[in-house]
Write an enzyme that holds these catalytic residues in place. Structure first.
Site, PDB file in Angstrom:
ATOM      1  N   ASN A 146      61.727  57.826  11.136  1.00 46.26           N
ATOM      2  CA  ASN A 146      61.119  57.486   9.849  1.00 46.26           C
ATOM      3  C   ASN A 146      60.932  55.998   9.691  1.00 46.26           C
ATOM      4  O   ASN A 146      60.066  55.740   8.940  1.00 46.26           O
ATOM      5  CB  ASN A 146      62.195  58.181   8.947  1.00 46.26           C
ATOM      6  CG  ASN A 146      61.842  59.730   8.858  1.00 46.26           C
ATOM      7  OD1 ASN A 146      60.939  60.110   8.969  1.00 46.26           O
ATOM      8  ND2 ASN A 146      62.965  60.391   8.599  1.00 46.26           N
ATOM      9  N   GLU A 198      67.312  66.850  10.059  1.00 42.40           N
ATOM     10  CA  GLU A 198      66.640  66.977  11.494  1.00 42.40           C
ATOM     11  C   GLU A 198      67.463  68.007  12.084  1.00 42.40           C
ATOM     12  O   GLU A 198      67.257  68.049  13.473  1.00 42.40           O
ATOM     13  CB  GLU A 198      66.895  65.390  11.829  1.00 42.40           C
ATOM     14  CG  GLU A 198      68.042  65.049  12.357  1.00 42.40           C
ATOM     15  CD  GLU A 198      68.339  63.974  11.225  1.00 42.40           C
ATOM     16  OE1 GLU A 198      69.302  63.247  11.402  1.00 42.40           O
ATOM     17  OE2 GLU A 198      68.167  64.225   9.918  1.00 42.40           O
TER      18      GLU A 198
END
Length: 330
Positions: free
Chosen positions: A206, A240
């Site tokens: 990210n 995640e």
């Protein structure tokens, strides 16, 4: 409008639209009057501008759109729960109304039939028969309308339920659906194993490439796991993390399949869609556990094994033992 009088304004708004002051309707009115939801405001303004009264089924539809548009997962879940509740209430109201109509038809026909039995003749007889036929035809039309409304409610309810159980980003079951699956297994007393899977260094993905790439990575992993572990369901457990439920008491078997999925994913040559630049391998760590007395304990054991996998270097699958030390799946 101030906080001091918002409650009264909401109740007045509901009363003006002949809506019951239920918690769900109050929430709808509050979100509209405080302009807290763009979707609700736009949809409701359209109805008001066209001089139309808000109906209960309209509220259901608008709240469903509000749920889909929200960026807050908890808001989406709450709104969808409310939509399901409203669908159920509307279906109940419709069922009661249909029963009232059926009872009314029965009384009307019984009265006309009684007149015939008592010897009605000539025009009186013809009139009684005509009224029975007309009432039956009216009842048939009302029943057809009610049936169509019920069909629509069932479709909308099924859609709302499905959305409430699916992770919007990846399209796989979400945490709530997974809890329901585990509960079903435990009710049926089926032995099972779980694997909690966590993408390694996801924050780096990210931070380096942006959240859009991070979202694509989540979808990639979800698809890879779903394909590799079929027919066992894979769900998004949160962030995640993913969770697999396998209807087998063999933790080694589940760990072996998760390891194969992990290695296949790590071997893929991934590139950025925007620049064709290599972005390196995506790996994950996992903890596997066979079910014990409670689902919470089972998940805790799998999570502990995942923690050990992360702590010992990542990119590995570890099995939580019935007792003793965590075992490597390799």
């Amino acid at each position: 409008m101030t906080k001091d009088n918002i409650g009264g304004e909401v109740l007045a708004f509901l009363a003006g639209n002949l809506l019951d002051p239920t918690p769900t309707n109050y929430r709808f009115g509050y979100l509209y009057l405080t302009r807290s939801s763009k979707v609700i405001c736009e949809e409701t303004d359209t109805y008001i501008d066209n001089g139309m009264r808000m109906k209960q089924e309209t509220i259901v539809e608008i709240m469903g759109k509000h749920a889909s548009a929200s960026d807050d997962p908890e808001e989406r879940i709450a709104a969808r729960d409310e939509a399901v509740e409203m669908f159920l209430n509307a279906a109940g109201d419709l069922a009661r109304e249909t029963k009232r109509q059926a009872d009314g038809v029965g009384r009307d026909i019984a009265e006309e039939s009684q007149a015939i039995r008592e010897g009605a003749q000539g025009e009186d007889l013809k009139g009684a028969i005509r009224r029975i036929i007309d009432r039956a035809a009216t009842a048939e039309r009302e029943l057809s309308t009610a049936s169509s409304r019920i069909d629509r409610l069932q479709r909308d309810l099924e859609e709302a339920r499905n959305k409430a159980l699916v992770d919007e980003l990846t399209g796989i079951p979400n945490r709530r659906a997974t809890r329901a699956m585990i509960q079903d297994l435990e009710i049926r007393k089926v032995r099972y194993c779980t694997a909690i899977i966590d993408i390694d260094h996801f924050k780096v993905i990210n931070d380096t490439y942006g959240h859009a790439v991070g979202d694509r990575a989540l979808k990639l992993v979800a698809n890879a796991l779903t394909e590799a572990l079929a027919p066992w369901p894979v769900s998004r457990w949160g962030g995640e993390e993913f969770l697999v439920i396998a209807e087998t008491p063999d933790a080694a078997l589940l760990a072996e399949k998760v390891t194969i999925a992990k290695d296949a994913l790590a071997d893929r040559n991934l590139k950025l869609r925007e620049t064709d630049e290599p972005m390196g391998a995506i790996t994950f760590s996992a903890g596997v556990a066979v079910n014990v007395e409670t689902s919470d304990e089972t998940l805790c054991r799998a999570d502990n094994a995942l923690y050990e996998a992360k702590k010992s270097g990542r990119n590995k699958v570890l099995i939580a033992p019935e007792s003793g030390r965590v075992a490597d799946a390799a």
